[in-house]
Scaffold this motif. Structure first.
Motif, PDB file in Angstrom:
ATOM      1  N   VAL A   1       0.851  -1.184   0.000  1.00 23.91           N
ATOM      2  CA  VAL A   1       0.000   0.000   0.000  1.00 23.91           C
ATOM      3  C   VAL A   1       0.889   1.237   0.000  1.00 23.91           C
ATOM      4  CG1 VAL A   1      -1.906  -1.142   1.196  1.00 23.91           C
ATOM      5  CG2 VAL A   1      -0.151   0.014   2.528  1.00 23.91           C
ATOM      6  N   GLY A   2       0.283   2.388  -0.232  1.00 27.39           N
ATOM      7  CA  GLY A   2       1.021   3.639  -0.229  1.00 27.39           C
ATOM      8  C   GLY A   2       1.137   4.235  -1.609  1.00 27.39           C
ATOM      9  N   GLY A   3       1.996   5.241  -1.732  1.00 28.39           N
ATOM     10  CA  GLY A   3       2.134   5.975  -2.976  1.00 28.39           C
ATOM     11  C   GLY A   3       2.503   5.125  -4.174  1.00 28.39           C
ATOM     12  N   VAL A   4       3.198   4.027  -3.927  1.00 29.43           N
ATOM     13  CA  VAL A   4       3.609   3.146  -5.024  1.00 29.43           C
ATOM     14  C   VAL A   4       2.414   2.637  -5.814  1.00 29.43           C
ATOM     15  CG1 VAL A   4       3.667   1.179  -3.459  1.00 29.43           C
ATOM     16  CG2 VAL A   4       4.925   1.063  -5.585  1.00 29.43           C
ATOM     17  N   THR A   5       1.287   2.444  -5.150  1.00 23.61           N
ATOM     18  CA  THR A   5       0.128   1.841  -5.808  1.00 23.61           C
ATOM     19  C   THR A   5      -0.582   2.812  -6.742  1.00 23.61           C
ATOM     20  OG1 THR A   5      -1.408   2.415  -4.015  1.00 23.61           O
ATOM     21  CG2 THR A   5      -0.206   0.337  -3.830  1.00 23.61           C
ATOM     22  N   GLN A   6      -0.239   4.103  -6.681  1.00 20.43           N
ATOM     23  CA  GLN A   6      -0.867   5.089  -7.554  1.00 20.43           C
ATOM     24  C   GLN A   6      -0.191   5.163  -8.914  1.00 20.43           C
ATOM     25  OE1 GLN A   6      -3.693   6.453  -6.257  1.00 20.43           O
ATOM     26  NE2 GLN A   6      -3.143   5.090  -4.559  1.00 20.43           N
ATOM     27  N   SER A   7       0.904   4.466  -9.072  1.00 16.11           N
ATOM     28  CA  SER A   7       1.675   4.479 -10.315  1.00 16.11           C
ATOM     29  C   SER A   7       1.316   3.277 -11.176  1.00 16.11           C
ATOM     30  CB  SER A   7       3.172   4.441  -9.980  1.00 16.11           C
ATOM     31  OG  SER A   7       3.957   4.094 -11.095  1.00 16.11           O
ATOM     32  N   ASP A   8       1.458   3.426 -12.493  1.00  8.87           N
ATOM     33  CA  ASP A   8       1.267   2.302 -13.413  1.00  8.87           C
ATOM     34  C   ASP A   8       2.552   1.508 -13.605  1.00  8.87           C
ATOM     35  OD1 ASP A   8      -1.425   2.912 -13.895  1.00  8.87           O
ATOM     36  OD2 ASP A   8      -0.912   4.332 -15.482  1.00  8.87           O
ATOM     37  N   ILE A   9       3.679   2.058 -13.191  1.00  9.63           N
ATOM     38  CA  ILE A   9       4.992   1.439 -13.408  1.00  9.63           C
ATOM     39  C   ILE A   9       5.572   0.863 -12.129  1.00  9.63           C
ATOM     40  CG2 ILE A   9       7.403   1.927 -14.051  1.00  9.63           C
ATOM     41  CD1 ILE A   9       6.332   4.013 -16.014  1.00  9.63           C
ATOM     42  N   TRP A  10       5.439   1.593 -11.051  1.00 11.23           N
ATOM     43  CA  TRP A  10       6.104   1.253  -9.789  1.00 11.23           C
ATOM     44  C   TRP A  10       5.698  -0.107  -9.231  1.00 11.23           C
ATOM     45  CZ3 TRP A  10       6.543   5.685  -5.592  1.00 11.23           C
ATOM     46  CH2 TRP A  10       7.772   5.601  -4.961  1.00 11.23           C
TER      47      TRP A  10
END
Length: 503
Positions: free
Chosen positions: A407-416
């Motif tokens: 969870v966290g900011g990483v999940t808002q990316s399509d690449i990360w």
């Protein structure tokens, strides 16, 4: 199962805070947000004024209550999950003695090093953990040496969440998860006189707040708090919990052996267990239910590094996106995708701290004139993922982990997310919905008022579905090569960091 009134979960991070009112199915009905203000009065110091904190907290709650009232709904209970560690000193009148010291604070790094050297083994035996610069016992030891008058004036030492709980109810105390950050016996989960003695803080045992289970009702919203927040007077308030536990629950990690990875301001990596298991590289702390434990390996070295980069160096891009009604962080994926996988830049994400317990700083290596900003951004993506892997590898081995929730900011990316899966070399589960810690607190609160018989039952009723990101063979091979490059840079930098710290 249904019940009267919505369940309110509060998720207070170091850079932002959110409150959400859920129904019994976990559906978010109303929500409000506010910024989370920090002060840096000196190098290494990160603080927050309690009056400002309460004012922003109250403003956010008033916003939520207005929405609830306008819809003709009611509230049943409220609980707070909040960033932990650090220390808040409160006098006998409930007023702050000094600004709260936050978990990003590193003024006590030398105090932590001294304690780890002199009594680290004993602290691990008694409390289940060695210490970092923001560990409450370390911060309080620093205050004893440098601000003894502050400790003398204090009636209680608390966490940030406990300070707000006191403002809501007029009663001060803490919960299992926060109490276990320093002074409790790892086996009994109750205060230990030996723990206070190891820190050299015997006199503070009488200032330790009473411990409740996170779901216990510890009071009702007072008349003054009602006037400030709009919350109904007498609304039940649960003890609440450290946000890392709330985030794990919100991600669906409620059972032994599940690993929750939270890429936020801190790199949080934690596994639930049904018995205490201690190790040099993780903290063994109490989970939200008696006789369960949360084994966490953490450092202040995650998505806050990306946020610093884009807010400091890419402000014009963010402003342009906002004016166009777009995601202000959307340009990052675009630029990372443009540069491809070749010619890497290596970034050490140590702007606020590191997992080695030393005075390390962030750095960029391999930068050339032909590199674009996307190369730097990809290096930050990778560096943060690698820092999480440093924490996760020992946990996966010690607890035979197969289920990983991210969870966290990483999940808002399509690449990360794909980069994370390839770095871990295992599938990762990403919860759909993104309510995180607020949902986790709401689940515990729902159990606390009797809506559900257990946390497992609440999770099944209120939890969200997940999507799975599978690692790829080529990606895993590439990330292994990049991880080795990352660790080689860490080893190369250590003598320089030591020399700078000695100056």
């Amino acid at each position: 199962m249904s019940g009267q009134g919505l369940i309110v979960g509060v998720d207070l991070g170091l850079t932002g805070m959110k409150v959400v009112a859920f129904d019994d199915t976990g559906k978010p009905r109303f929500q409000a947000r506010e910024a989370s203000i920090q002060d840096m009065p000196k190098p290494y110091w990160v603080e927050r004024d309690g009056r400002d904190f309460w004012e922003l907290f109250s403003k956010m709650l008033r916003d939520l209550v207005e929405q609830v009232d306008a819809a003709g709904e009611s509230l049943a209970v409220i609980g707070i999950g909040c960033h932990g560690d650090g220390a808040w000193l409160i006098d006998e009148n409930g007023d702050q003695v000094r600004p709260g010291i936050l978990s990003l604070d590193s003024r006590a790094i030398q105090t932590a090093a001294r304690l780890n050297e002199s009594v680290g083994d004993d602290l691990l035996r008694v409390t289940g953990q060695r210490v970092g610069p923001a560990s409450p016992g370390v911060v309080l030891a620093w205050l004893k040496e440098n601000e003894p008058e502050s400790l003398e004036k204090a009636r209680w030492f608390l966490s940030a969440k406990d300070f707000l709980r006191g403002m809501l109810t007029g009663s001060f105390g803490t919960d299992l998860t926060e109490a276990s950050t320093a002074f409790t016996d790892v086996h009994t989960q109750q205060y230990s006189s030996e723990a206070f003695s190891l820190y050299g803080l015997e006199e503070l045992e009488q200032k330790a707040p009473p411990i409740s289970a996170p779901g216990d009702i510890v009071g009702g919203v007072s008349r003054l708090a009602h006037l400030a927040t709009g919350l109904p007077e007498g609304l039940p308030v649960i003890a609440g919990m450290h946000d890392v536990d709330a985030g794990a629950i919100g991600a669906g990690a409620v059972k032994s052996g599940q690993l929750a990875v939270m890429a936020g301001t801190w790199s949080i990596n934690e596994v639930i267990s049904d018995r205490p298991v201690t190790g040099d590289t993780w903290f063994c702390r109490a989970f939200v239910e008696h006789d369960t434990w949360m084994n966490m390996s953490i450092s202040p070295a995650s998505s806050a590094n990306l946020e610093w980069f884009v807010t400091t160096l890419c402000a014009a891009d963010m402003d342009a996106a906002r004016r166009a009604g777009l995601n202000p962080y959307g340009f990052i994926d675009h630029e990372v995708g443009e540069v491809g996988l070749d010619d890497p830049v290596t970034f050490l994400p140590f702007l606020y701290g590191n997992p080695m317990g030393i005075d390390a700083s962030a750095s960029v290596s391999g930068l050339r004139a032909w590199h674009k900003r996307g190369h730097l951004l990809r290096g930050i993506y990778e560096g943060i993922a690698f820092n999480h892997r440093i924490h996760c590898d020992p946990l996966v081995e010690a607890f035979s982990v197969e289920d990983i929730r991210v969870v966290g900011g990483v999940t808002q990316s399509d690449i990360w997310p794909q980069l994370f899966a390839d770095t871990m070399g295992k599938p990762i589960q990403i919860p759909v919905g993104g309510q995180g810690g607020a949902l986790g607190v709401a689940m515990v609160a729902a159990v606390g008022i009797g809506r559900f018989a257990s946390l497992t039952e609440a999770s099944e009723a209120m939890g969200t579905t997940t999507t799975t990101v599978e690692p790829t063979a080529d990606g895993t091979k590439l990330m292994q090569e990049r991880f080795e490059r990352f660790m080689a840079l860490v080893d190369t930098q250590k003598p320089w960091w030591a020399a700078q710290a000695a100056k």
